[in-house]
Scaffold this motif. Structure first.
Motif, short mmCIF file in Angstrom:
data_model
loop_
_atom_site.label_atom_id
_atom_site.label_comp_id
_atom_site.label_asym_id
_atom_site.label_seq_id
_atom_site.Cartn_x
_atom_site.Cartn_y
_atom_site.Cartn_z
N GLY A 134 -5.08 19.68 6.58
CA GLY A 134 -4.04 20.38 7.33
C GLY A 134 -3.16 19.47 8.16
N ILE A 135 -2.91 18.27 7.63
CA ILE A 135 -2.02 17.33 8.32
C ILE A 135 -0.91 16.92 7.37
CG2 ILE A 135 -3.82 16.48 9.88
CD1 ILE A 135 -4.05 13.99 8.12
N ASP A 136 0.10 16.27 7.93
CA ASP A 136 1.24 15.82 7.14
C ASP A 136 0.84 14.66 6.24
OD1 ASP A 136 4.25 16.13 6.91
OD2 ASP A 136 4.06 13.97 7.27
N GLU A 137 1.37 14.63 5.04
CA GLU A 137 1.05 13.56 4.09
C GLU A 137 1.45 12.19 4.64
OE1 GLU A 137 1.37 12.54 -0.67
OE2 GLU A 137 2.55 14.18 0.15
N ASP A 138 2.52 12.14 5.43
CA ASP A 138 2.93 10.87 6.05
C ASP A 138 1.84 10.33 6.97
OD1 ASP A 138 5.36 10.84 4.74
OD2 ASP A 138 6.47 11.72 6.42
N GLU A 139 1.15 11.22 7.66
CA GLU A 139 0.05 10.82 8.55
C GLU A 139 -1.10 10.24 7.74
OE1 GLU A 139 -2.05 10.09 12.08
OE2 GLU A 139 0.05 10.53 11.76
N VAL A 140 -1.40 10.84 6.60
CA VAL A 140 -2.44 10.33 5.71
C VAL A 140 -2.08 8.91 5.26
CG1 VAL A 140 -3.57 10.62 3.46
CG2 VAL A 140 -3.15 12.62 4.90
N CYS A 141 -0.85 8.73 4.84
CA CYS A 141 -0.39 7.40 4.39
C CYS A 141 -0.48 6.38 5.52
CB CYS A 141 1.04 7.48 3.86
SG CYS A 141 1.18 8.44 2.34
N LYS A 142 -0.11 6.79 6.71
CA LYS A 142 -0.15 5.90 7.87
C LYS A 142 -1.59 5.44 8.15
CE LYS A 142 0.82 6.10 12.81
NZ LYS A 142 1.32 6.95 13.89
N ILE A 143 -2.54 6.37 8.09
CA ILE A 143 -3.95 6.04 8.33
C ILE A 143 -4.45 5.05 7.27
CG2 ILE A 143 -6.30 6.99 8.25
CD1 ILE A 143 -5.07 9.54 9.60
N ILE A 144 -4.11 5.31 6.02
CA ILE A 144 -4.55 4.42 4.93
C ILE A 144 -3.94 3.04 5.08
CG2 ILE A 144 -4.41 4.04 2.44
CD1 ILE A 144 -4.59 7.17 2.17
N GLU A 145 -2.64 2.98 5.36
CA GLU A 145 -1.97 1.69 5.52
C GLU A 145 -2.56 0.90 6.68
OE1 GLU A 145 2.10 2.91 5.89
OE2 GLU A 145 2.35 3.07 3.73
N GLN A 146 -2.84 1.55 7.80
CA GLN A 146 -3.42 0.86 8.94
C GLN A 146 -4.82 0.34 8.62
OE1 GLN A 146 -3.04 3.75 12.09
NE2 GLN A 146 -1.06 2.94 12.72
N SER A 147 -5.58 1.09 7.83
CA SER A 147 -6.92 0.64 7.47
C SER A 147 -6.89 -0.59 6.57
CB SER A 147 -7.69 1.77 6.78
OG SER A 147 -7.26 1.92 5.43
N GLU A 148 -5.79 -0.76 5.86
CA GLU A 148 -5.62 -1.91 4.97
C GLU A 148 -4.94 -3.08 5.67
OE1 GLU A 148 -3.48 -0.10 1.75
OE2 GLU A 148 -5.31 0.63 0.80
N GLY A 149 -4.69 -2.92 6.96
CA GLY A 149 -4.08 -3.99 7.73
C GLY A 149 -2.57 -4.05 7.62
N ARG A 150 -1.98 -3.04 7.01
CA ARG A 150 -0.52 -2.99 6.91
C ARG A 150 0.02 -2.17 8.06
NH1 ARG A 150 0.86 -0.46 1.45
NH2 ARG A 150 -1.21 0.43 1.50
N ARG A 151 1.23 -2.48 8.44
CA ARG A 151 1.91 -1.70 9.48
C ARG A 151 2.77 -0.65 8.82
NH1 ARG A 151 1.70 -3.68 14.72
NH2 ARG A 151 0.79 -5.74 14.81
N PRO A 152 2.57 0.60 9.22
CA PRO A 152 3.40 1.68 8.60
C PRO A 152 4.84 1.60 8.99
CG PRO A 152 1.91 2.56 10.27
CD PRO A 152 1.65 1.10 10.18
#
Length: 67
Positions: free
Chosen positions: A49-67
């Motif tokens: 129940g969250i925005d897909e952009d938020e999902v992408c942001k979480i994944i990118e941060q976990s990989e060490g990338r800056r969203p």
């Protein structure tokens, strides 16, 4: 037996700036669905129940990338 919260001054400084627990739980859930269940970002967002952009942001941060 009754417990009370410790005074705020006793909270370790390393935790003072930590994100709220609910956000940490959300991050763990997103990453579990992404890494262990191989789910796509759209289905993760729909399930949680969250925005897909938020999902992408979480994944990118976990990989060490800056969203």
């Amino acid at each position: 037996m009754r417990f009370s919260a410790p005074p705020l001054s006793s909270v370790p400084s390393s935790l003072a700036g930590a994100p709220p627990l609910s956000h940490q739980v959300l991050v763990v859930r997103v990453l579990t669905l992404w890494l262990q269940e191989n789910r796509d970002t759209h289905s993760i967002a729909a399930e949680l129940g969250i925005d897909e952009d938020e999902v992408c942001k979480i994944i990118e941060q976990s990989e060490g990338r800056r969203p």
